[in-house]
Structure formats: structure tokens, C-alpha cells
Design an enzyme around this catalytic site. Structure first.
Site, short mmCIF file in Angstrom:
data_model
loop_
_atom_site.label_atom_id
_atom_site.label_comp_id
_atom_site.label_asym_id
_atom_site.label_seq_id
_atom_site.Cartn_x
_atom_site.Cartn_y
_atom_site.Cartn_z
N LYS A 1 11.42 2.50 -4.50
CA LYS A 1 10.17 1.92 -5.00
C LYS A 1 9.22 3.03 -5.49
O LYS A 1 8.70 2.96 -6.59
CB LYS A 1 9.47 1.08 -3.90
CG LYS A 1 10.32 -0.07 -3.38
CD LYS A 1 9.58 -0.90 -2.34
CE LYS A 1 9.24 -0.18 -1.06
NZ LYS A 1 10.40 0.28 -0.26
N ARG B 1 4.55 -7.46 2.11
CA ARG B 1 5.70 -7.13 2.93
C ARG B 1 6.00 -8.20 3.97
O ARG B 1 6.94 -8.07 4.74
CB ARG B 1 5.35 -5.85 3.66
CG ARG B 1 6.42 -4.82 3.73
CD ARG B 1 5.77 -3.68 4.50
NE ARG B 1 6.67 -2.61 4.71
CZ ARG B 1 6.74 -1.55 3.92
NH1 ARG B 1 6.03 -1.44 2.84
NH2 ARG B 1 7.57 -0.60 4.24
N ARG C 1 15.07 12.79 1.94
CA ARG C 1 13.87 12.70 1.10
C ARG C 1 12.89 13.85 1.39
O ARG C 1 12.68 14.23 2.54
CB ARG C 1 13.15 11.37 1.34
CG ARG C 1 11.75 11.36 0.73
CD ARG C 1 11.13 10.01 0.62
NE ARG C 1 11.16 9.26 1.86
CZ ARG C 1 10.98 7.96 1.92
NH1 ARG C 1 10.77 7.27 0.82
NH2 ARG C 1 11.04 7.35 3.08
N ARG D 1 8.55 13.10 5.70
CA ARG D 1 7.70 12.13 6.39
C ARG D 1 8.09 12.01 7.86
O ARG D 1 9.26 12.10 8.20
CB ARG D 1 7.83 10.75 5.71
CG ARG D 1 6.87 10.60 4.55
CD ARG D 1 7.12 9.40 3.69
NE ARG D 1 7.42 8.15 4.39
CZ ARG D 1 7.64 7.00 3.76
NH1 ARG D 1 7.58 6.95 2.44
NH2 ARG D 1 7.92 5.91 4.44
N ARG E 1 13.28 0.48 10.65
CA ARG E 1 12.59 0.00 9.45
C ARG E 1 13.47 -0.97 8.66
O ARG E 1 12.99 -1.95 8.11
CB ARG E 1 12.17 1.20 8.58
CG ARG E 1 10.95 1.92 9.14
CD ARG E 1 10.80 3.33 8.63
NE ARG E 1 10.70 3.43 7.21
CZ ARG E 1 10.92 4.56 6.51
NH1 ARG E 1 11.26 5.67 7.15
NH2 ARG E 1 10.79 4.57 5.22
P1 AP5 Z 1 11.79 6.37 -2.51
O1 AP5 Z 1 11.50 6.16 -3.96
O2 AP5 Z 1 10.86 7.22 -1.73
O3 AP5 Z 1 12.02 4.96 -1.78
P2 AP5 Z 1 10.98 3.85 -1.30
O4 AP5 Z 1 11.58 2.53 -1.67
O5 AP5 Z 1 9.61 4.16 -1.83
O6 AP5 Z 1 11.11 4.04 0.25
P3 AP5 Z 1 10.01 4.16 1.42
O7 AP5 Z 1 10.71 4.72 2.60
O8 AP5 Z 1 8.76 4.83 0.93
O9 AP5 Z 1 9.71 2.65 1.66
P4 AP5 Z 1 9.09 2.03 2.88
O10 AP5 Z 1 8.90 0.67 2.37
O11 AP5 Z 1 9.85 2.15 4.14
O12 AP5 Z 1 7.80 2.96 3.16
P5 AP5 Z 1 6.25 2.76 2.89
O13 AP5 Z 1 5.66 4.06 2.56
O14 AP5 Z 1 6.01 1.62 1.97
O15 AP5 Z 1 13.30 6.95 -2.41
C1 AP5 Z 1 13.87 7.29 -1.16
C2 AP5 Z 1 14.78 8.53 -1.34
O16 AP5 Z 1 15.89 8.17 -2.17
C3 AP5 Z 1 14.08 9.71 -2.04
O17 AP5 Z 1 14.54 10.91 -1.50
C4 AP5 Z 1 14.55 9.56 -3.51
O18 AP5 Z 1 14.58 10.82 -4.18
C5 AP5 Z 1 15.94 8.99 -3.33
N1 AP5 Z 1 16.34 8.11 -4.45
C6 AP5 Z 1 15.54 7.28 -5.18
N2 AP5 Z 1 16.27 6.63 -6.12
C7 AP5 Z 1 17.55 7.07 -5.97
C8 AP5 Z 1 18.79 6.77 -6.66
N3 AP5 Z 1 18.83 5.90 -7.67
N4 AP5 Z 1 19.91 7.40 -6.23
C9 AP5 Z 1 19.88 8.29 -5.18
N5 AP5 Z 1 18.74 8.62 -4.52
C10 AP5 Z 1 17.59 8.00 -4.90
O19 AP5 Z 1 5.74 2.28 4.32
C11 AP5 Z 1 5.76 3.15 5.43
C12 AP5 Z 1 5.22 2.41 6.66
O20 AP5 Z 1 3.85 2.03 6.45
C13 AP5 Z 1 5.93 1.11 7.01
O21 AP5 Z 1 7.08 1.34 7.81
C14 AP5 Z 1 4.83 0.35 7.77
O22 AP5 Z 1 4.70 0.84 9.07
C15 AP5 Z 1 3.58 0.74 7.00
N6 AP5 Z 1 3.29 -0.18 5.90
C16 AP5 Z 1 3.29 0.13 4.56
N7 AP5 Z 1 2.99 -0.96 3.82
C17 AP5 Z 1 2.80 -1.97 4.71
C18 AP5 Z 1 2.48 -3.34 4.55
N8 AP5 Z 1 2.29 -3.90 3.33
N9 AP5 Z 1 2.37 -4.10 5.67
C19 AP5 Z 1 2.53 -3.57 6.90
N10 AP5 Z 1 2.84 -2.27 7.13
C20 AP5 Z 1 2.96 -1.48 6.04
ZN ZN Z 2 7.81 4.69 -0.89
#
Ligand code: AP5
Ligand code: ZN
Length: 220
Positions: free
Chosen positions: A13, A88, A123, A156, A167
Site C-alpha cells: 500500500k 480498516r 522492509r 519499524r 497483524r
Molecule cells: P509496503 O508498501 O510498506 O506495504 P504496506 O501495505 O504499506 O504494509 P504495512 O506494513 O505498512 O501495512 P500495515 O497495514 O500493517 O501498516 P500500517 O502502517 O498501516 O511494502 C512492504 C515491503 O514489501 C517493503 O519492504 C516493500 O519494499 C516491499 N514490496 C512492496 N511491493 C513489492 C512487490 N511488488 N514485490 C516485492 N516486494 C514489495 O499500520 C501499522 C499499525 O498502525 C497497525 O498494525 C495498527 O496498529 C495501527 N493502525 C494503522 N491504521 C489503523 C486503522 N485505520 N485502524 C486501527 N489501527 C490502525
Molecule cells: Zn504501509
């Protein structure tokens, strides 16, 4: 353009958000980034959120909904925005609907669980810009350094293997329901409903970008 990026942790994402925000000139609203900023600033929200995030759980809906409402009222969101990691849960999606925020597209990035752990544990991020790298799949030009600023990359706190598994489980329990919710809304015939696009998320980052742009009617 207002859109939602939906997908499991590590689906890409944040990576795709960086392309989309530049292409369409809209801000990326990542609730994860907002919470990490609060953690770094040591605010009361940050202190509460850190424990939950490090354990792989979700921060309370009312807190997240409040944060998002405040953010989308800001000036730079006038011409649209991109949600990354929001909504989410079903109550978050309902709150968005009740607030009459018209969304143009929901883009689901589909990646099987088997790919996720390797992606997340490799990552590296540049916190100030949100740029995302991977030690193998998307390495920076200089190891451990951001391509544009040369500043150090970090890992992270929630990117350990054990937390990733938690997660993922939380994603399947609480977020995946939105796939059905938004596909049904799109199929309902209501022309105010967002269009639903499902993108295969495995393959080179630029290929996924092209698939997303294609689905949004934009050329690279
Ligand atoms: P990346 O692009 O970073 O993936 P992502 O989908 O953004 O993954 P996240 O881990 O950030 O998602 P998340 O939903 O768990 O975390 P968030 O910050 O929202 O890519 C991942 C890796 O893969 C990178 O190294 C990249 O280079 C690689 N990659 C990308 N594309 C690729 C490809 N095509 N091929 C190979 N490799 C690739 O949330 C964190 C925490 O915050 C949550 O756990 C929760 O506690 C809280 N939180 C956030 N939002 C909410 C909400 N709305 N409600 C409640 N709690 C929330
Ligand atoms: Zn992310």
C-alpha cells in the site's frame, strides 16, 4: 480523485501510494504514519498507540475516525486524497459513509500470506518522506540510506516476524470483511458508490504500479 488502498500488511500500500500521490497530485493519508508520528512526538495518543501497534493490534475506531476527520478537513485535501491503511474495520468504513465522503475508487492489492513475512521483515523505511525499500526486492542505491536525502533508513518496531503473524491474523479477522463490503457496494448500481478494483500484487513494483494506473485510467 479520492481513493482507498486496501490490502494486508506488507501488500504494498505504502509503495504504491507513493506513485499514486505523485501521479494525481493528492496527499497520502496513512493512519499508520500518523500514529507513528504521534509515537515519535510522545503525545498521549502516541503513548497509548505504541503498545497496541507493537503488539500487532488495532487502535480504537473512535480515535482513528477522529484523526481522519480532522485530517481530511485540511486545505490540501480539497482536491482529493489517498487513504492508506484506512478504513480498516467495518465501523471505520461506516463512519466514512455516514460522513458523506464520496470515494471514487477502492483499490485492493492482493498478495498471498506466504509472501508477506519476507516482505515485511526485509522492509526499510525513510520516516520523514514515507519512502519504502526492501533489502532484496527494492534496495536503496546506497545500503541503509534514502535515495533522495541520503539519510539513514530504519526498521519499524512492528516488523518482527512474530508481530507480522499477529497483524496478518488481525487483517483476516477485522479488515478483510471490507473486500466484500466495498465489492457489494460497487455492484449495487448506486452511481455514488466507489468503483472496486482488485489488483494482483505479486510481481515487480513497477508492474503493479502500471496495473494500478491502468485501472485508474491513467498512463505512466
Ligand atoms: P509496503 O508498501 O510498506 O506495504 P504496506 O501495505 O504499506 O504494509 P504495512 O506494513 O505498512 O501495512 P500495515 O497495514 O500493517 O501498516 P500500517 O502502517 O498501516 O511494502 C512492504 C515491503 O514489501 C517493503 O519492504 C516493500 O519494499 C516491499 N514490496 C512492496 N511491493 C513489492 C512487490 N511488488 N514485490 C516485492 N516486494 C514489495 O499500520 C501499522 C499499525 O498502525 C497497525 O498494525 C495498527 O496498529 C495501527 N493502525 C494503522 N491504521 C489503523 C486503522 N485505520 N485502524 C486501527 N489501527 C490502525
Ligand atoms: Zn504501509
Amino acid at each position: 480523485m479520492r481513493l482507498i488502498l486496501l490490502g494486508a500488511p506488507g501488500a504494498g500500500k505504502g509503495t504504491q501510494a507513493n506513485f499514486i500521490k505523485e501521479k494525481f497530485g493528492i496527499p497520502q493519508i496513512s493512519t499508520g504514519d500518523m500514529l507513528r508520528a504521534a509515537v515519535k512526538a510522545g503525545t498521549p495518543l502516541g503513548l497509548e498507540a505504541k503498545k497496541i501497534m507493537d503488539a500487532g493490534g488495532l487502535v480504537r475506531d473512535d480515535i482513528i475516525i477522529g484523526l481522519v476527520k480532522e485530517r481530511i478537513a485540511q486545505d490540501d485535501c480539497k482536491n482529493g486524497f489517498l487513504f492508506d491503511g484506512f478504513p480498516r474495520t467495518l465501523p471505520q468504513a461506516e463512519a466514512l459513509k455516514d460522513a458523506n465522503v464520496a470515494i471514487d475508487y477502492v483499490v485492493e492489492i492482493d498478495v498471498p500470506d506466504s509472501e508477506i513475512v519476507e516482505r515485511i521483515t526485509g522492509r526499510r523505511v525513510h520516516p520523514a518522506s514515507g519512502r519504502v525499500y526492501h533489502v532484496v526486492f527494492n534496495p536503496p542505491k546506497t545500503e541503509g540510506r534514502d535515495d533522495e536525502t541520503g539519510e539513514p533508513l530504519i526498521q519499524r518496531d512492528d516488523d518482527s516476524e512474530a508481530t507480522v503473524q499477529k497483524r496478518l491474523a488481525v487483517y483476516h479477522e477485522q479488515t478483510e470483511v471490507l473486500v466484500g463490503y466495498y465489492s457489494q457496494l460497487a455492484a449495487s448500481g448506486d452511481d455514488r458508490a466507489p468503483k472496486y478494483v482488485k489488483i494482483a500484487g505479486v510481481g515487480p513494483v513497477e508492474e503493479i504500479r502500471d496495473r494500478v494506473f491502468d485501472a485508474l485510467g491513467a498512463t505512466v
